[in-house]
Design an enzyme around this catalytic site. Sequence first.
Site, PDB file in Angstrom:
ATOM      1  N   ASP A   8       0.862  -1.177   0.000  1.00 39.40           N
ATOM      2  CA  ASP A   8       0.000   0.000   0.000  1.00 39.40           C
ATOM      3  C   ASP A   8       0.905   1.235   0.000  1.00 39.40           C
ATOM      4  OD1 ASP A   8       0.895   0.236   2.603  1.00 39.40           O
ATOM      5  OD2 ASP A   8      -1.094   0.199   3.523  1.00 39.40           O
ATOM      6  N   CYS A  65       3.176  -3.117   4.103  1.00 38.13           N
ATOM      7  CA  CYS A  65       2.265  -2.039   4.502  1.00 38.13           C
ATOM      8  C   CYS A  65       2.919  -1.327   5.688  1.00 38.13           C
ATOM      9  CB  CYS A  65       0.869  -2.583   4.836  1.00 38.13           C
ATOM     10  SG  CYS A  65       0.764  -3.660   6.275  1.00 38.13           S
TER      11      CYS A  65
END
Length: 146
Positions: A8, A65
């Site tokens: 992400d 992430c």
Amino acid sequence: MRIALGADHAGFPGKEKLVAHLRQKGHRVVDVGTSSDESVDYPDFARLVADRVARGDCRRGVLVCGTGIGMAIAANKVRGVRAAAAWSPETARLAAEHNDANVLCLSGRLFSDRQRFAMLDAWLSTPFGGGRHARRVRKIVAMEKK
Ligand code: RB5
């Protein structure tokens, strides 16, 4: 080895470095994104990587992430995936040797590039231990069939 990588926004800079690191070592990398710092939802990328590993298109997957935790929770929803969030080279090594983890989840915010390289290299270079560990992994796989 063919390896899928995803991240992400929090993992994006670290993922870019991991892609280069793996390519430099001769691995074939499938980079599923994200491709900028713009905010995105980590489960979308966990799913892209986990699906590739589950269907055998890639032998391993790497997810980055903020913490590595959300990616692991999401990737482990996909049947056939054993995703481990590692926090040291030793935990990455044990995720391979004891758990036969096929997806490694790393924090993009809590570690340096060098630390992530060390965890990734430890995981990739460690074979599954088999024996009693295989019996335990089989019990995990059996849980997926319920
Ligand atoms: C994004 O801010 C953050 O929540 C995400 O990258 C991850 O750490 C979730 O587990």
